[in-house]
Write a protein that holds these residues in place. Structure first.
Motif, PDB file in Angstrom:
ATOM      1  N   LEU A   1       0.828  -1.209   0.000  1.00 30.70           N
ATOM      2  CA  LEU A   1       0.000   0.000   0.000  1.00 30.70           C
ATOM      3  C   LEU A   1       0.861   1.257   0.000  1.00 30.70           C
ATOM      4  N   LYS A   2       1.896   1.259   0.823  1.00 34.04           N
ATOM      5  CA  LYS A   2       2.795   2.417   0.880  1.00 34.04           C
ATOM      6  C   LYS A   2       3.419   2.667  -0.488  1.00 34.04           C
ATOM      7  N   HIS A   3       3.858   1.610  -1.137  1.00 32.98           N
ATOM      8  CA  HIS A   3       4.449   1.752  -2.470  1.00 32.98           C
ATOM      9  C   HIS A   3       3.448   2.341  -3.467  1.00 32.98           C
ATOM     10  N   LEU A   4       2.200   2.002  -3.306  1.00 28.48           N
ATOM     11  CA  LEU A   4       1.144   2.507  -4.188  1.00 28.48           C
ATOM     12  C   LEU A   4       0.752   3.952  -3.868  1.00 28.48           C
ATOM     13  N   GLY A   5       1.397   4.540  -2.861  1.00 23.25           N
ATOM     14  CA  GLY A   5       1.065   5.907  -2.477  1.00 23.25           C
ATOM     15  C   GLY A   5      -0.126   5.992  -1.552  1.00 23.25           C
ATOM     16  N   LEU A   6      -0.480   4.877  -0.943  1.00 24.83           N
ATOM     17  CA  LEU A   6      -1.645   4.815  -0.059  1.00 24.83           C
ATOM     18  C   LEU A   6      -1.200   4.686   1.399  1.00 24.83           C
ATOM     19  N   GLU A   7      -0.279   5.547   1.786  1.00 21.65           N
ATOM     20  CA  GLU A   7       0.276   5.502   3.135  1.00 21.65           C
ATOM     21  C   GLU A   7      -0.785   5.801   4.199  1.00 21.65           C
ATOM     22  N   GLU A   8      -1.652   6.777   3.937  1.00 20.62           N
ATOM     23  CA  GLU A   8      -2.714   7.093   4.903  1.00 20.62           C
ATOM     24  C   GLU A   8      -3.643   5.909   5.105  1.00 20.62           C
TER      25      GLU A   8
END
Length: 186
Positions: free
Chosen positions: A161-168
């Protein structure tokens, strides 16, 4: 919408596969379970899953991430030339190519781990020649992401998820799924 593809072959490790699918879908990511040929695939602990797509109907360019769960099914991944080619082409396109448990051995077979930092289930460490092996929960190096095994399925999923830019979204799920509580109370 971000899209990820996870390959399921006979004897896949259920925790690694289903945890990833669950976390992706909770975060609003389209996560397609993909079989090479059959609509139903049975994991290494007898759990049968109906897949979303069959490999013949998949266009790699439609996905942001490809994921390989491990377990005894890793041997079935490794024997499948189509999967090896798919993984190599996906990696060469610069998109995140992820594997957990024994599945990083597929990366070795596809010739994509040379010089990369990786991790895996301990029993396949010796098969990851020409890589830099680390004993960490999750290792990301360039567009390769690897993880240790069933117990690391949640941190592996959150790293995707973090890699996908979905850190929040990852942080919200860590809190809502009580992952933070678990880490604080070890």
């Amino acid at each position: 919408m971000k899209k990820v593809l996870i390959f399921l072959v006979e004897d896949f490790e259920e925790i690694e596969a289903i945890t990833v699918v669950d976390v992706m879908r909770r975060a609003g990511v389209q996560c397609d379970m993909c079989s090479v040929s059959d609509e139903y695939v049975t994991g290494s602990h007898g759990i049968t899953v109906k897949v979303d797509v069959i490999m013949d109907c998949v266009e790699a360019r439609d996905y942001d991430v490809v994921i390989l769960p491990g377990g005894p099914g890793t041997e079935n991944l490794r024997k499948n030339v189509r999967i090896l080619e798919f993984v190599k082409d996906f990696y060469m396109s610069g998109r995140l190519t992820a594997a957990i448990c024994a599945a990083p051995a597929v990366f070795a077979d596809a010739g994509i781990i040379n010089g990369h930092k990786v991790t895996s289930y301990p029993s396949v460490q010796n098969e990851l020649k020409n890589s830099i092996y680390l004993e960490e929960l999750v290792v990301e190096d360039g567009n390769l992401l690897t993880s240790r095994g069933p117990a690391t399925s949640l941190p592996f999923s959150y790293a995707i998820l973090k890699h996908l830019g979905l850190e929040e979204e990852a942080e919200a799920l860590k809190e809502g799924m009580m992952y933070n509580f678990l880490k604080e109370n070890q």
